[in-house]
Design a protein around this motif. Structure first.
Motif, PDB file in Angstrom:
ATOM      1  N   ALA A   1       0.798  -1.226   0.000  1.00 19.86           N
ATOM      2  CA  ALA A   1       0.000   0.000   0.000  1.00 19.86           C
ATOM      3  C   ALA A   1       0.830   1.276   0.000  1.00 19.86           C
ATOM      4  CB  ALA A   1      -0.932   0.007   1.213  1.00 19.86           C
ATOM      5  N   ALA A   2       2.162   1.156  -0.134  1.00 19.35           N
ATOM      6  CA  ALA A   2       3.004   2.354  -0.035  1.00 19.35           C
ATOM      7  C   ALA A   2       2.649   3.403  -1.080  1.00 19.35           C
ATOM      8  CB  ALA A   2       4.478   1.966  -0.159  1.00 19.35           C
ATOM      9  N   SER A   3       2.344   2.973  -2.304  1.00 17.41           N
ATOM     10  CA  SER A   3       2.048   3.948  -3.357  1.00 17.41           C
ATOM     11  C   SER A   3       0.733   4.671  -3.078  1.00 17.41           C
ATOM     12  CB  SER A   3       1.994   3.269  -4.727  1.00 17.41           C
ATOM     13  OG  SER A   3       0.822   2.482  -4.882  1.00 17.41           O
ATOM     14  N   VAL A   4      -0.217   3.988  -2.410  1.00 18.72           N
ATOM     15  CA  VAL A   4      -1.483   4.637  -2.060  1.00 18.72           C
ATOM     16  C   VAL A   4      -1.246   5.732  -1.034  1.00 18.72           C
ATOM     17  CG1 VAL A   4      -3.810   4.278  -1.165  1.00 18.72           C
ATOM     18  CG2 VAL A   4      -2.721   2.500  -2.556  1.00 18.72           C
ATOM     19  N   TYR A   5      -0.390   5.444  -0.043  1.00 20.19           N
ATOM     20  CA  TYR A   5      -0.066   6.454   0.956  1.00 20.19           C
ATOM     21  C   TYR A   5       0.552   7.686   0.297  1.00 20.19           C
ATOM     22  CZ  TYR A   5      -0.688   2.684   4.384  1.00 20.19           C
ATOM     23  OH  TYR A   5      -1.192   1.665   5.140  1.00 20.19           O
ATOM     24  N   LYS A   6       1.465   7.439  -0.649  1.00 22.87           N
ATOM     25  CA  LYS A   6       2.104   8.562  -1.345  1.00 22.87           C
ATOM     26  C   LYS A   6       1.082   9.344  -2.154  1.00 22.87           C
ATOM     27  CE  LYS A   6       6.051   8.357  -3.394  1.00 22.87           C
ATOM     28  NZ  LYS A   6       7.172   7.956  -4.270  1.00 22.87           N
ATOM     29  N   ALA A   7       0.218   8.643  -2.880  1.00 22.70           N
ATOM     30  CA  ALA A   7      -0.783   9.322  -3.698  1.00 22.70           C
ATOM     31  C   ALA A   7      -1.702  10.171  -2.817  1.00 22.70           C
ATOM     32  CB  ALA A   7      -1.586   8.311  -4.502  1.00 22.70           C
ATOM     33  N   TYR A   8      -2.081   9.629  -1.667  1.00 18.42           N
ATOM     34  CA  TYR A   8      -2.933  10.379  -0.740  1.00 18.42           C
ATOM     35  C   TYR A   8      -2.225  11.649  -0.265  1.00 18.42           C
ATOM     36  CZ  TYR A   8      -6.037  11.396   3.165  1.00 18.42           C
ATOM     37  OH  TYR A   8      -6.907  12.008   4.029  1.00 18.42           O
ATOM     38  N   ALA A   9      -0.954  11.498   0.127  1.00 14.13           N
ATOM     39  CA  ALA A   9      -0.197  12.664   0.608  1.00 14.13           C
ATOM     40  C   ALA A   9      -0.013  13.695  -0.502  1.00 14.13           C
ATOM     41  CB  ALA A   9       1.155  12.214   1.154  1.00 14.13           C
ATOM     42  N   LEU A  10       0.244  13.231  -1.726  1.00 15.05           N
ATOM     43  CA  LEU A  10       0.403  14.158  -2.851  1.00 15.05           C
ATOM     44  C   LEU A  10      -0.906  14.884  -3.149  1.00 15.05           C
ATOM     45  CD1 LEU A  10       2.590  11.934  -5.203  1.00 15.05           C
ATOM     46  CD2 LEU A  10       3.308  14.091  -4.138  1.00 15.05           C
ATOM     47  N   ALA A  11      -2.007  14.161  -3.154  1.00 13.73           N
ATOM     48  CA  ALA A  11      -3.303  14.789  -3.426  1.00 13.73           C
ATOM     49  C   ALA A  11      -3.656  15.797  -2.336  1.00 13.73           C
ATOM     50  CB  ALA A  11      -4.386  13.717  -3.543  1.00 13.73           C
ATOM     51  N   ARG A  12      -3.319  15.462  -1.095  1.00 11.78           N
ATOM     52  CA  ARG A  12      -3.598  16.396  -0.006  1.00 11.78           C
ATOM     53  C   ARG A  12      -2.797  17.681  -0.177  1.00 11.78           C
ATOM     54  NH1 ARG A  12      -2.609  14.618   6.150  1.00 11.78           N
ATOM     55  NH2 ARG A  12      -0.463  14.584   5.393  1.00 11.78           N
ATOM     56  N   GLU A  13      -1.537  17.555  -0.582  1.00 11.23           N
ATOM     57  CA  GLU A  13      -0.714  18.748  -0.813  1.00 11.23           C
ATOM     58  C   GLU A  13      -1.268  19.570  -1.974  1.00 11.23           C
ATOM     59  OE1 GLU A  13       2.099  21.418   0.197  1.00 11.23           O
ATOM     60  OE2 GLU A  13       1.721  19.530   1.256  1.00 11.23           O
ATOM     61  N   LEU A  14      -1.665  18.903  -3.046  1.00 14.74           N
ATOM     62  CA  LEU A  14      -2.214  19.606  -4.204  1.00 14.74           C
ATOM     63  C   LEU A  14      -3.548  20.262  -3.880  1.00 14.74           C
ATOM     64  CD1 LEU A  14      -1.319  16.955  -6.905  1.00 14.74           C
ATOM     65  CD2 LEU A  14      -0.383  19.274  -6.778  1.00 14.74           C
ATOM     66  N   ASN A  15      -4.309  19.675  -2.980  1.00 19.13           N
ATOM     67  CA  ASN A  15      -5.603  20.254  -2.611  1.00 19.13           C
ATOM     68  C   ASN A  15      -5.467  21.565  -1.848  1.00 19.13           C
ATOM     69  OD1 ASN A  15      -7.318  18.495  -3.882  1.00 19.13           O
ATOM     70  ND2 ASN A  15      -7.637  17.181  -2.090  1.00 19.13           N
ATOM     71  N   ARG A  16      -4.263  21.907  -1.443  1.00 12.22           N
ATOM     72  CA  ARG A  16      -4.044  23.216  -0.842  1.00 12.22           C
ATOM     73  C   ARG A  16      -4.189  24.330  -1.871  1.00 12.22           C
ATOM     74  NH1 ARG A  16      -1.496  22.950   4.252  1.00 12.22           N
ATOM     75  NH2 ARG A  16      -0.771  20.874   4.826  1.00 12.22           N
ATOM     76  N   TYR A  17      -4.096  23.976  -3.140  1.00 12.18           N
ATOM     77  CA  TYR A  17      -4.196  24.975  -4.201  1.00 12.18           C
ATOM     78  C   TYR A  17      -5.578  25.014  -4.850  1.00 12.18           C
ATOM     79  CZ  TYR A  17       0.895  24.855  -3.881  1.00 12.18           C
ATOM     80  OH  TYR A  17       2.191  24.917  -3.429  1.00 12.18           O
ATOM     81  N   GLN A  18      -6.498  24.211  -4.391  1.00 12.08           N
ATOM     82  CA  GLN A  18      -7.815  24.145  -5.026  1.00 12.08           C
ATOM     83  C   GLN A  18      -8.841  23.652  -4.006  1.00 12.08           C
ATOM     84  OE1 GLN A  18      -8.230  21.091  -8.009  1.00 12.08           O
ATOM     85  NE2 GLN A  18      -7.929  19.459  -6.539  1.00 12.08           N
ATOM     86  N   PRO A  19     -10.132  23.853  -4.301  1.00 13.90           N
ATOM     87  CA  PRO A  19     -11.152  23.173  -3.490  1.00 13.90           C
ATOM     88  C   PRO A  19     -10.936  21.669  -3.560  1.00 13.90           C
ATOM     89  CG  PRO A  19     -12.148  24.839  -4.912  1.00 13.90           C
ATOM     90  CD  PRO A  19     -10.718  24.713  -5.336  1.00 13.90           C
ATOM     91  N   GLY A  20     -11.086  20.977  -2.450  1.00 18.47           N
ATOM     92  CA  GLY A  20     -10.644  19.594  -2.313  1.00 18.47           C
ATOM     93  C   GLY A  20     -11.071  18.662  -3.428  1.00 18.47           C
ATOM     94  N   GLY A  21     -10.093  18.051  -4.079  1.00 21.31           N
ATOM     95  CA  GLY A  21     -10.358  17.060  -5.108  1.00 21.31           C
ATOM     96  C   GLY A  21     -10.337  15.657  -4.542  1.00 21.31           C
ATOM     97  N   ARG A  22     -11.128  14.771  -5.108  1.00 25.80           N
ATOM     98  CA  ARG A  22     -11.198  13.384  -4.649  1.00 25.80           C
ATOM     99  C   ARG A  22     -10.040  12.560  -5.209  1.00 25.80           C
ATOM    100  NH1 ARG A  22     -17.541  12.627  -6.210  1.00 25.80           N
ATOM    101  NH2 ARG A  22     -17.408  14.714  -7.056  1.00 25.80           N
ATOM    102  N   LEU A  23      -9.650  11.564  -4.472  1.00 30.58           N
ATOM    103  CA  LEU A  23      -8.652  10.593  -4.927  1.00 30.58           C
ATOM    104  C   LEU A  23      -9.337   9.249  -5.103  1.00 30.58           C
ATOM    105  CD1 LEU A  23      -5.733   9.589  -5.468  1.00 30.58           C
ATOM    106  CD2 LEU A  23      -5.540   9.193  -2.985  1.00 30.58           C
ATOM    107  N   HIS A  24      -9.262   8.713  -6.315  1.00 33.82           N
ATOM    108  CA  HIS A  24      -9.799   7.394  -6.624  1.00 33.82           C
ATOM    109  C   HIS A  24      -8.631   6.430  -6.757  1.00 33.82           C
ATOM    110  CE1 HIS A  24     -12.696  10.388  -8.024  1.00 33.82           C
ATOM    111  NE2 HIS A  24     -13.633   9.495  -7.778  1.00 33.82           N
ATOM    112  N   VAL A  25      -8.703   5.323  -6.059  1.00 35.53           N
ATOM    113  CA  VAL A  25      -7.634   4.325  -6.085  1.00 35.53           C
ATOM    114  C   VAL A  25      -8.164   3.065  -6.757  1.00 35.53           C
ATOM    115  CG1 VAL A  25      -6.052   2.931  -4.709  1.00 35.53           C
ATOM    116  CG2 VAL A  25      -6.595   5.278  -4.002  1.00 35.53           C
ATOM    117  N   ILE A  26      -7.458   2.631  -7.799  1.00 37.65           N
ATOM    118  CA  ILE A  26      -7.871   1.462  -8.575  1.00 37.65           C
ATOM    119  C   ILE A  26      -6.767   0.416  -8.533  1.00 37.65           C
ATOM    120  CG2 ILE A  26      -8.439   0.616 -10.893  1.00 37.65           C
ATOM    121  CD1 ILE A  26      -9.721   3.292 -11.482  1.00 37.65           C
ATOM    122  N   ALA A  27      -7.108  -0.795  -8.125  1.00 34.46           N
ATOM    123  CA  ALA A  27      -6.156  -1.901  -8.098  1.00 34.46           C
ATOM    124  C   ALA A  27      -6.048  -2.504  -9.493  1.00 34.46           C
ATOM    125  CB  ALA A  27      -6.608  -2.954  -7.094  1.00 34.46           C
TER     126      ALA A  27
END
Length: 440
Positions: A232-258
């Motif tokens: 799950a390491a890549s999911v944690y990174k994607a979540y952290a990256l999306a959270r950082e990017l959401n500082r620049y916009q109204p909160g965007g959703r993260l969809h995770v697909i296996a």
């Protein structure tokens, strides 16, 4: 006879600290400029949510004034992340009189010289009130002379001063500033529509997302993981990256697909050297279908022409052929170092360097085809029921709301909050009704 009421005394001009926000590209807009300004102010209000005190916003000609009962540095920090402002300038709001403006300018330079005795200075005046008693150039010379009278022979440098005192003269109140921070510029997020970003854990896709936001796109994210064959390491990174990017916009959703099982199906179908391009085609097929749920009108990727074997012109064209939406590549002409530098400036670089198991490396052949032919790709794909594969991928998608600390999650279209984290690990409800942990 009843007493005649006395004339109402004029209200005093408010004064005190504020922040001047200079508009970016929207000043070029014509009759619909007010729509861009409204969007910009909506985004600013969103960025101020949870700041811990009351705030106010005042609109002017190509400028927004921000103030409130919170520390000025907090207002500056929040405003600097709002895309659409070219500069962020802490300022003092004073009555539009020569004496008030002059006194404030002298006090500002007195404080600046106390910190750096050998500074040079210049004065710039913008006169929005054309009835003011002096023209802009006259007032600049007047203020410069008053400063030198008060502080002695302070050196003037009109080209590159150590301190630039900026004065904006409006009808009732004026603004004096002497510090400026660069803003992101660009168009307000959401003014150009919505996009879905294919977000990996590397440097490129987060920077591409940020660049798309600067063109007015509000972004949701989709991350493909190699599960069940990767952790799950890549999911944690994607979540952290999306959270950082959401500082620049109204909160965007993260969809995770296996994607792991589907990648294995492609390998069994004989993809061989076409494996990487074939799975990228599968990603854009799934992302195109997912975009219908998020109301996205385009996909965004972090591709840079020729950076890796899968990003040759022929392979990009092969990937595009599988998409049903435009595929935008904001970084197509960027060098790697340019991308890394931008990642550092927007705050994603430290996350991108963390280790993970990248799904793109799963089942990747030793050598990737530089010119994946569509005929061969179609032959491999015909051995699978692609519609069924894509339906299966979307059926098990996880939806997360990576939030900015101190802010609440944006509810989904059904009005339900599917769990977001505002800085703490919480269950993230999946489309399947299962729960998983999302990183803080």
């Amino acid at each position: 006879m009843p007493a005649v009421p006395s004339p109402r005394a004029p209200l005093p001009i408010p004064s005190g600290p504020c922040v001047l926000l200079k508009h970016g590209e929207i000043f070029l807009k014509g009759r619909n400029r007010h729509l861009f300004t409204e969007r910009l102010h909506d985004n600013l209000r969103g960025a101020l949510r949870g700041i811990g005190g009351s705030t106010w916003i005042k609109s002017g000609q190509n400028v927004t004034v921000l103030g409130g009962e919170v520390p000025l540095e907090d207002l500056v920090e929040r405003a600097r992340r709002v895309i659409g402002f070219n500069s962020v300038e802490p300022a003092l709001r004073v009555p539009s009189t020569v004496s008030d403006i002059t006194e404030t300018a002298v006090e500002a330079l007195t404080a600046a010289r106390a910190e750096r005795p050998s500074i040079s200075f210049a004065v710039r005046v913008k006169r929005r009130n054309k009835r003011f008693e002096m023209t802009s150039s006259q007032f600049e010379r007047f203020l410069g002379a008053r400063v030198r009278e008060a502080l002695g022979p302070l050196p003037v440098n009109l080209s590159s001063p150590d301190v630039l005192v900026s004065v904006e003269v409006d009808h009732k109140e004026s603004y004096v500033s002497w510090t400026r921070h660069p803003g992101p510029g660009g168009l307000p997020v959401g003014s150009s529509g919505r996009a879905l970003v294919l977000l990996s854990g590397g440097y490129d896709s987060p920077v591409a997302a940020y660049r798309a936001m600067r063109r007015g796109l509000r972004c949701d994210f989709v991350h493909f993981t190699g599960a069940p064959y990767t952790n799950a390491a890549s999911v944690y990174k994607a979540y952290a990256l999306a959270r950082e990017l959401n500082r620049y916009q109204p909160g965007g959703r993260l969809h995770v697909i296996a994607l792991g099982h589907a990648q294995k199906q492609l390998a069994i179908a004989g993809a061989g050297r076409l494996q990487v391009v074939a799975q990228r085609r599968l990603m854009v097929r799934a992302a195109s279908a997912l975009a219908g749920r998020t109301r996205a009108e385009a996909l965004v990727t972090g591709d840079s022409l020729g950076q890796v074997a899968s990003q040759t012109l022929a392979n990009m064209a092969a990937v595009d052929e599988a998409a049903t939406l435009p595929v935008l590549r904001p970084l197509v002409g960027w060098e790697k170092q340019e991308i890394i530098d931008e990642a550092r400036s927007i705050g994603t670089a430290e996350i991108s360097v963390l280790p993970d198991e990248d799904c793109c490396k799963l089942l990747a052949p030793p050598r990737v085809s530089l010119r994946a032919g569509l005929t061969n790709l179609h032959t491999v794909e015909k051995r699978l029921d692609l519609d069924d594969v894509v339906d299966g991928l979307l059926r098990d998608v996880q939806v997360m709301y990576p939030g900015v600390p101190g802010e609440e999650a944006e509810p989904d279209a059904d009005g339900q909050d599917h769990g977001l984290a505002s800085g703490h690990p919480v269950p993230a409800t999946c489309a399947t009704g299962q729960s998983g942990m999302v990183p803080s």
